[in-house]
Motif scaffolding. Structure first.
Motif, PDB file in Angstrom:
ATOM      1  N   TYR A  91       0.844  -1.190   0.000  1.00  0.00           N
ATOM      2  CA  TYR A  91       0.000   0.000   0.000  1.00  0.00           C
ATOM      3  C   TYR A  91       0.886   1.249   0.000  1.00  0.00           C
ATOM      4  O   TYR A  91       1.973   1.247   0.588  1.00  0.00           O
ATOM      5  CB  TYR A  91      -0.937  -0.021   1.206  1.00  0.00           C
ATOM      6  CG  TYR A  91      -1.952  -1.129   1.120  1.00  0.00           C
ATOM      7  CD1 TYR A  91      -2.965  -1.089   0.171  1.00  0.00           C
ATOM      8  CD2 TYR A  91      -1.867  -2.248   1.944  1.00  0.00           C
ATOM      9  CE1 TYR A  91      -3.892  -2.112   0.057  1.00  0.00           C
ATOM     10  CE2 TYR A  91      -2.793  -3.282   1.843  1.00  0.00           C
ATOM     11  CZ  TYR A  91      -3.793  -3.214   0.892  1.00  0.00           C
ATOM     12  OH  TYR A  91      -4.694  -4.235   0.770  1.00  0.00           O
ATOM     13  N   THR A 142      -4.119  -1.432  -9.773  1.00  0.00           N
ATOM     14  CA  THR A 142      -4.845  -2.306  -8.861  1.00  0.00           C
ATOM     15  C   THR A 142      -4.348  -2.098  -7.433  1.00  0.00           C
ATOM     16  O   THR A 142      -3.316  -1.471  -7.201  1.00  0.00           O
ATOM     17  CB  THR A 142      -4.666  -3.791  -9.246  1.00  0.00           C
ATOM     18  OG1 THR A 142      -3.267  -4.111  -9.245  1.00  0.00           O
ATOM     19  CG2 THR A 142      -5.256  -4.083 -10.625  1.00  0.00           C
ATOM     20  N   GLU A 143      -5.076  -2.654  -6.496  1.00  0.00           N
ATOM     21  CA  GLU A 143      -4.720  -2.563  -5.085  1.00  0.00           C
ATOM     22  C   GLU A 143      -3.348  -3.169  -4.826  1.00  0.00           C
ATOM     23  O   GLU A 143      -2.985  -4.190  -5.413  1.00  0.00           O
ATOM     24  CB  GLU A 143      -5.780  -3.306  -4.259  1.00  0.00           C
ATOM     25  CG  GLU A 143      -5.593  -3.246  -2.762  1.00  0.00           C
ATOM     26  CD  GLU A 143      -6.672  -4.016  -2.012  1.00  0.00           C
ATOM     27  OE1 GLU A 143      -6.566  -4.105  -0.772  1.00  0.00           O
ATOM     28  OE2 GLU A 143      -7.616  -4.518  -2.656  1.00  0.00           O
ATOM     29  N   PHE A 144      -2.564  -2.518  -3.960  1.00  0.00           N
ATOM     30  CA  PHE A 144      -1.285  -3.036  -3.482  1.00  0.00           C
ATOM     31  C   PHE A 144      -0.171  -2.898  -4.507  1.00  0.00           C
ATOM     32  O   PHE A 144       0.897  -3.472  -4.349  1.00  0.00           O
ATOM     33  CB  PHE A 144      -1.430  -4.515  -3.078  1.00  0.00           C
ATOM     34  CG  PHE A 144      -0.579  -4.927  -1.909  1.00  0.00           C
ATOM     35  CD1 PHE A 144      -0.765  -4.376  -0.655  1.00  0.00           C
ATOM     36  CD2 PHE A 144       0.397  -5.887  -2.047  1.00  0.00           C
ATOM     37  CE1 PHE A 144       0.006  -4.771   0.428  1.00  0.00           C
ATOM     38  CE2 PHE A 144       1.187  -6.286  -0.971  1.00  0.00           C
ATOM     39  CZ  PHE A 144       0.984  -5.726   0.273  1.00  0.00           C
ATOM     40  N   THR A 145      -0.381  -2.115  -5.581  1.00  0.00           N
ATOM     41  CA  THR A 145       0.645  -2.008  -6.632  1.00  0.00           C
ATOM     42  C   THR A 145       0.951  -0.553  -6.983  1.00  0.00           C
ATOM     43  O   THR A 145       1.358  -0.261  -8.107  1.00  0.00           O
ATOM     44  CB  THR A 145       0.208  -2.742  -7.919  1.00  0.00           C
ATOM     45  OG1 THR A 145      -0.962  -2.108  -8.458  1.00  0.00           O
ATOM     46  CG2 THR A 145      -0.059  -4.213  -7.669  1.00  0.00           C
ATOM     47  N   SER A 146       0.788   0.371  -6.053  1.00  0.00           N
ATOM     48  CA  SER A 146       0.907   1.784  -6.420  1.00  0.00           C
ATOM     49  C   SER A 146       2.290   2.135  -6.954  1.00  0.00           C
ATOM     50  O   SER A 146       2.413   2.891  -7.924  1.00  0.00           O
ATOM     51  CB  SER A 146       0.565   2.672  -5.221  1.00  0.00           C
ATOM     52  OG  SER A 146       1.447   2.432  -4.136  1.00  0.00           O
ATOM     53  N   TYR A 201      -3.427  -0.564   7.947  1.00  0.00           N
ATOM     54  CA  TYR A 201      -3.299  -1.444   6.788  1.00  0.00           C
ATOM     55  C   TYR A 201      -2.971  -2.890   7.162  1.00  0.00           C
ATOM     56  O   TYR A 201      -3.072  -3.781   6.313  1.00  0.00           O
ATOM     57  CB  TYR A 201      -2.194  -0.931   5.861  1.00  0.00           C
ATOM     58  CG  TYR A 201      -2.509   0.378   5.177  1.00  0.00           C
ATOM     59  CD1 TYR A 201      -3.415   0.437   4.118  1.00  0.00           C
ATOM     60  CD2 TYR A 201      -1.907   1.556   5.597  1.00  0.00           C
ATOM     61  CE1 TYR A 201      -3.703   1.635   3.501  1.00  0.00           C
ATOM     62  CE2 TYR A 201      -2.181   2.766   4.981  1.00  0.00           C
ATOM     63  CZ  TYR A 201      -3.082   2.804   3.933  1.00  0.00           C
ATOM     64  OH  TYR A 201      -3.368   4.000   3.325  1.00  0.00           O
ATOM     65  N   ARG A 204      -4.918  -5.974   6.094  1.00  0.00           N
ATOM     66  CA  ARG A 204      -4.974  -6.200   4.651  1.00  0.00           C
ATOM     67  C   ARG A 204      -3.606  -6.578   4.086  1.00  0.00           C
ATOM     68  O   ARG A 204      -3.514  -7.300   3.085  1.00  0.00           O
ATOM     69  CB  ARG A 204      -5.508  -4.954   3.951  1.00  0.00           C
ATOM     70  CG  ARG A 204      -6.913  -4.571   4.389  1.00  0.00           C
ATOM     71  CD  ARG A 204      -7.231  -3.131   4.008  1.00  0.00           C
ATOM     72  NE  ARG A 204      -7.261  -2.931   2.573  1.00  0.00           N
ATOM     73  CZ  ARG A 204      -7.209  -1.729   1.996  1.00  0.00           C
ATOM     74  NH1 ARG A 204      -7.087  -0.643   2.737  1.00  0.00           N
ATOM     75  NH2 ARG A 204      -7.259  -1.624   0.685  1.00  0.00           N
ATOM     76  N   THR A 205      -2.531  -6.051   4.706  1.00  0.00           N
ATOM     77  CA  THR A 205      -1.191  -6.251   4.150  1.00  0.00           C
ATOM     78  C   THR A 205      -0.757  -7.706   4.210  1.00  0.00           C
ATOM     79  O   THR A 205      -0.300  -8.276   3.207  1.00  0.00           O
ATOM     80  CB  THR A 205      -0.170  -5.367   4.893  1.00  0.00           C
ATOM     81  OG1 THR A 205      -0.481  -3.997   4.645  1.00  0.00           O
ATOM     82  CG2 THR A 205       1.245  -5.651   4.405  1.00  0.00           C
ATOM     83  N   ARG A 208      -2.415 -10.008   1.707  1.00  0.00           N
ATOM     84  CA  ARG A 208      -1.978  -9.674   0.342  1.00  0.00           C
ATOM     85  C   ARG A 208      -0.618 -10.295   0.047  1.00  0.00           C
ATOM     86  O   ARG A 208      -0.375 -10.854  -1.024  1.00  0.00           O
ATOM     87  CB  ARG A 208      -1.916  -8.162   0.171  1.00  0.00           C
ATOM     88  CG  ARG A 208      -3.236  -7.528  -0.124  1.00  0.00           C
ATOM     89  CD  ARG A 208      -3.594  -7.691  -1.582  1.00  0.00           C
ATOM     90  NE  ARG A 208      -4.956  -7.297  -1.843  1.00  0.00           N
ATOM     91  CZ  ARG A 208      -5.531  -7.346  -3.035  1.00  0.00           C
ATOM     92  NH1 ARG A 208      -4.825  -7.779  -4.078  1.00  0.00           N
ATOM     93  NH2 ARG A 208      -6.773  -6.993  -3.216  1.00  0.00           N
TER      94      ARG A 208
END
Length: 281
Positions: A91, A142-146, A201, A204-205, A208
């Motif tokens: 994130y 997508t989520e987690f790939t900023s 986070y 969620r981290t 993932r």
């Protein structure tokens, strides 16, 4: 017809497969990597059609030295395949500023360094092809790939614009957007986890990270087939400016294209009303 192909990141993953397939097809290959001894071992040692040379893409002088070595050995370069890259995942707030910069140094400035070294050769020849392996994440965030998506979106913009710069010199460009392929890319050698930890986070981290680790070795795409597809494109007289690789990638890009069209239409009423009114007083 045999070509001289320079491949970055040839010591593992897709770069290894591209180099092996190119050698098997009779091409002359300049295989580069940060650890040239590892590259040479993986590709089968000394061969007439193979030149292995050290190249850390974040060091411009390495790119210049690799290009000089290629010209000294083979006389010219037909195709550059910018393949080397890595993944900083997490994130946004948990990715340190240093990690974000490292992501861009490798994934954006790295291929720029090598391309900058190769372009004078291609312009002098008035011929050549630059192929850059980006990602579906260069078109779809997508989520987690900023960090990764940001670097790949930038790479896509660079390649799209580079086409216009070099087309007058008969130099082609192709951005390749793979989906998930069964390489070592999700392994510890290529994937870097977030350095920072924020309580919000945390729930969620961890899932993932475990999910990404469990996907390693289970990806649907065959990297050997992708390598052959990339070499097919390298032989085309009119190669595509984009090649979306894998059924998962094609589905994601189709959905993104529909989303963009819908957003353009939703913006029309307000967006179309923003022209300057020269008649206003």
């Amino acid at each position: 017809m045999s070509k001289v192909i320079l491949v970055t990141g040839a010591g593992r993953g897709l770069g290894k497969d591209i180099a092996l397939e190119a050698l098997a097809a009779g091409h002359q290959v300049v295989a580069t990597g940060r650890r040239p001894e590892q590259v040479e071992t993986i590709l089968g040692g000394s061969q007439d059609n193979l030149l292995v040379t050290k190249l850390d893409v974040t060091r411009p002088e390495d790119g210049e030295a690799a290009v000089r070595a290629a010209i000294d050995r083979f006389g010219h370069i037909d195709v550059l395949i910018n393949n080397a890259g890595n993944l900083f995942t997490g994130y946004f707030e948990e990715i340190s500023p240093a990690q974000m910069r490292q992501q861009f140094e490798t994934n954006l400035f790295g291929p720029m360094n090598v391309t900058r070294a190769v372009l004078p050769v291609l312009r002098k020849q008035r011929a050549g092809h630059i192929i850059t392996i980006t990602s579906t994440a260069g078109l779809v965030g997508t989520e987690f790939t900023s960090a990764y998506a940001a670097s790949k979106f930038a790479e896509e913009g660079w390649m799209e614009s580079l086409h216009h710069d070099v087309a007058p010199y008969n130099i082609h460009t192709t951005a390749v957007e793979p989906g998930y392929f069964r390489t070592e890319f999700l392994g510890d050698g290529s994937t870097n986890w977030p350095e920072l930890a924020i309580d919000d986070y945390a729930p969620r981290t961890a899932p993932r990270i475990e999910g990404m680790k469990s996907m390693n070795g289970q990806q649907p795409g065959d990297p050997t087939k992708l390598a052959r597809a990339v070499l097919t494109i390298a032989h085309q007289d009119k190669p595509p400016r984009r090649f979306i690789a894998g059924a998962d990638a094609i589905g994601a890009v189709e959905a993104k294209a529909k989303e963009l069209l819908a957003q353009a239409e939703a913006s029309r009423e307000l967006g179309d009303s923003l022209a300057y009114d020269d008649a206003r007083t």
